[in-house]
Design an enzyme around this catalytic site. Structure first.
Site, PDB file in Angstrom:
ATOM      1  CG  HIS A   1      -1.761   1.223   1.368  1.00  0.00           C
ATOM      2  ND1 HIS A   1      -3.072   1.271   0.985  1.00  0.00           N
ATOM      3  CD2 HIS A   1      -1.472   2.460   1.859  1.00  0.00           C
ATOM      4  CE1 HIS A   1      -3.565   2.482   1.214  1.00  0.00           C
ATOM      5  NE2 HIS A   1      -2.603   3.225   1.757  1.00  0.00           N
ATOM      6  CD  GLU A   2       1.820   3.694   3.645  1.00  0.00           C
ATOM      7  OE1 GLU A   2       2.152   4.747   3.058  1.00  0.00           O
ATOM      8  OE2 GLU A   2       0.763   3.592   4.288  1.00  0.00           O
TER       9      GLU A   2
ATOM     10  CG  HIS B   1       0.624   6.401  -0.681  1.00  0.00           C
ATOM     11  ND1 HIS B   1      -0.388   7.095  -1.300  1.00  0.00           N
ATOM     12  CD2 HIS B   1       0.059   5.838   0.419  1.00  0.00           C
ATOM     13  CE1 HIS B   1      -1.510   6.962  -0.614  1.00  0.00           C
ATOM     14  NE2 HIS B   1      -1.271   6.189   0.429  1.00  0.00           N
TER      15      HIS B   1
ATOM     16  CD  GLU C   1      -4.651   6.839   0.883  1.00  0.00           C
ATOM     17  OE1 GLU C   1      -4.213   5.673   0.737  1.00  0.00           O
ATOM     18  OE2 GLU C   1      -4.062   7.702   1.543  1.00  0.00           O
TER      19      GLU C   1
END
Length: 603
Positions: A393-394, A397, A422
């Site tokens: 997930h990170e 980003h 997101e």
């Protein structure tokens, strides 16, 4: 850099200095935002024929910057502008204090050693929690790793309750901070002509209004109510069989969902043995190479660029250079993956340098530098599957920041609409559930055996089990965020939180205040719904772009049509170009979850 250092540096004096620098910079930005000369010059451009000759990005930048000026009160009389500037400074101070309190909120407490010896090794506890040394006792803390592990694996309901209550009351000082933040955010919005802080916050988001957010959340709630009730009945029956009573408490849910999920034969401990940090990092390399033709090279990180002095060797930060297959530099990524004293307690991505043009007319871009920060399990260097999901997930980003190239730093990478930003991170989470990718990263930490197909099959089955509970909680957090920063009322944050828990039929323990450790109330104030909003878009993109096939063509489209723009292009335009519509589909999200609802709820 100041934001990163105040959240992760091991030296308290560095964290304090970084906090002061952050405050000074925020004050300077607040002054610029009420500079009438700048606003007047910008307005002259937007309202002139010059505007039509600007590029799409320049027009978007000018329009958003004008709206930002006006949102910060540039249209107000001189006295009100100065008042607003002072209010904004107070908001920054309260936001900073809220986060500092979270970082420093760890409580220590002793429990009988025999209750936890089967959960933690003595070495693990001693490495993570200072021990009191009292005979027959072991010291626990409210650190997420400790409290979550006890909640998941302890069969003793009294211990689970004790740890839960300690954790959910560990930051009482933030109750007052949050009430002050509510009032002053409302005062700021009201001074600018908005009915609430939520209305002000949403004006430049994809959802645009609190009413649109409410509509989206209601549609989700309609679809989730029935499966949520069924899942809670299953947990209630399981508790009745084990403990003789069926009233489900909040500290019961992680334990019983874990037990019930284990019925299919999937042992989380055995599963974790196949996910090492190094293999997950290797998976990052494979993913970007296959999709984008990008190479990640690990490079020595020297002491003069470190912020983790004194950290154990296996937990130190790492540095990676990002290049094209042709050898062109694309940026730098740091990984800081393990918990330590004084460090930010959640997972986050920090942009140190943006991938923006060196000047307005330049064709050369500044190379981005990002830091990916997590607090992954220190135990044996292996990860739970949820931690694998968090890591990717990170990484989503980080890729958004690393791959975007914009004229203006203000629109680079993740500096985009909050309910869009997101989307890349949720998109990357899908790889943590992709069978092909799991075989690439799933190798036993002792034998190097590839994760068995049967274990992958059981993992995918477990993905859908009790998913309704997670989604119900996300809806509640989004509702709480909206109400907290909606029209001001005399309800306390605890009363709002407790009321919403009851409305959503989620077990609640009186006197707890989990939200005082919820950092997103500061960073995503009135915008937390964006996680679900973006999740719906990500589900659609995963299917539309066929990203599970690791196609270079799909990766090229993702890079060129979405990641590369950062926030420089209207996200609704990007979504329309990619999906043929501008609003998220609840159907797409539920199709991704493969969650069953009865016909009545569907219609």
């Amino acid at each position: 850099v100041a934001e990163l250092c105040r959240c992760v540096h091991t030296d308290p004096s560095w964290r304090e200095s970084a906090t002061n620098a952050f405050s000074i910079l925020s004050d300077y930005i607040a002054q610029l935002n009420v500079d009438t000369n700048l606003y007047r010059r910008l307005t002259n451009v937007v309202d002139s024929n010059i505007f039509e000759n600007l590029s799409e990005e320049q027009q978007r930048f000018a329009t958003l910057l004008k709206a930002e000026f006006e949102r910060d009160g540039i249209h107000l009389a001189d006295d009100d502008r100065e008042k607003l500037r002072q209010i904004q400074n107070q908001i920054v101070q309260l936001e900073t204090l809220f986060q500092e309190n979270i970082n420093n909120s760890k409580k220590l407490f002793d429990v009988d050693a025999n209750l936890v010896e089967h959960i933690f090794s003595k070495d693990t506890l001693e490495a993570n929690v200072p021990q009191s040394g009292i005979p027959g006792k072991l010291t626990l803390s409210t650190d997420g790793f400790i409290s979550n592990t006890v909640g998941r694996y302890s069969g003793n309901p009294q211990l689970r309750k004790e740890v839960y209550m300690e954790s959910m009351t560990s930051c009482p000082e933030n109750l007052e901070v949050l009430e002050s933040l509510r009032r002053i955010r409302y005062e700021s919005a009201n001074l600018q002509g908005f009915g609430s802080y939520a209305e002000r916050c949403l004006r430049d988001k994809m959802a645009n209004t609190p009413e649109a957010v409410d509509f989206f959340l209601r549609k989700l709630q309609e679809r989730i109510t029935y499966p949520y009730q069924k899942d809670m009945e299953i947990i209630q029956n399981a508790k009745r069989k084990v403990e003789g009573c069926g009233d489900v408490e909040p500290w019961d849910i992680p334990f019983y969902t874990g037990i019930l999920k284990s019925r299919n034969g999937l042992d989380p401990t055995e599963l974790s043995a196949y996910f090492t940090i190094q293999n997950c990092v290797e998976g990052m390399k494979i993913l970007v190479r296959e999709l984008f033709g990008i190479i990640l090279y690990e490079e020595v990180m020297y002491d003069d660029e470190r912020w983790d002095h004194g950290a154990a060797k296996e937990g130190r930060a790492r540095k990676f250079l990002v290049t094209s297959e042709a050898g062109d530099d694309l940026g730098t990524m740091y990984l800081d993956l393990h918990p330590r004293e004084g460090k930010y307690v959640h997972a986050a991505h920090f942009t140190i340098l943006c991938g923006c043009a060196e000047s307005v007319d330049a064709k050369n871009f500044q190379l981005p530098v990002v830091a990916l920060v997590c607090n992954l399990s220190p135990e044996g260097n292996v990860l739970s599957h949820s931690e694998v999901e968090t890591l990717y997930h990170e990484f989503g980003h980080a890729l958004h920041s690393l791959l975007s190239r914009t004229t203006f730093q203000h629109m680079s990478g993740t500096r985009a609409s909050m309910d869009f930003v997101e989307t890349p991170s949720h998109l990357l989470e899908h790889y943590a559930w992709n069978p092909y990718f799991l075989r690439l990263i799933g190798k036993h930490h002792l034998t190097d055996e590839i994760i068995p197909d049967k274990m992958i099959e059981l993992l995918l089955q477990s993905q859908q089990e009790f998913k309704s509970i997670e989604l119900q909680n996300q809806i509640l957090y989004s509702r709480f965020d909206q109400e907290l920063f909606g029209p001001l009322n005399d309800k306390s944050s605890i009363n709002i939180f407790a009321s919403l828990y009851r409305q959503h039929q989620i077990p609640y323990a009186e006197g707890t205040h989990w939200h005082t450790r919820f950092g997103h109330l500061v960073t995503y104030g009135a915008g937390y719904y964006g996680y679900l909003y973006a999740q719906a878009f990500a589900s659609d993109l995963w299917t539309e772009l066929k990203l599970e096939r690791f196609s270079r063509a799909s990766g090229k489209r993702l890079w060129e049509d979405l990641l590369g723009h950062g926030g420089a292009r209207d996200p609704q335009t990007m979504m329309y170009d990619l999906l043929g519509r501008k609003r998220p589909s609840v159907d797409a999200l539920f199709k991704d979850l493969t969650m069953k609802t009865d016909n009545k709820e569907k219609n």
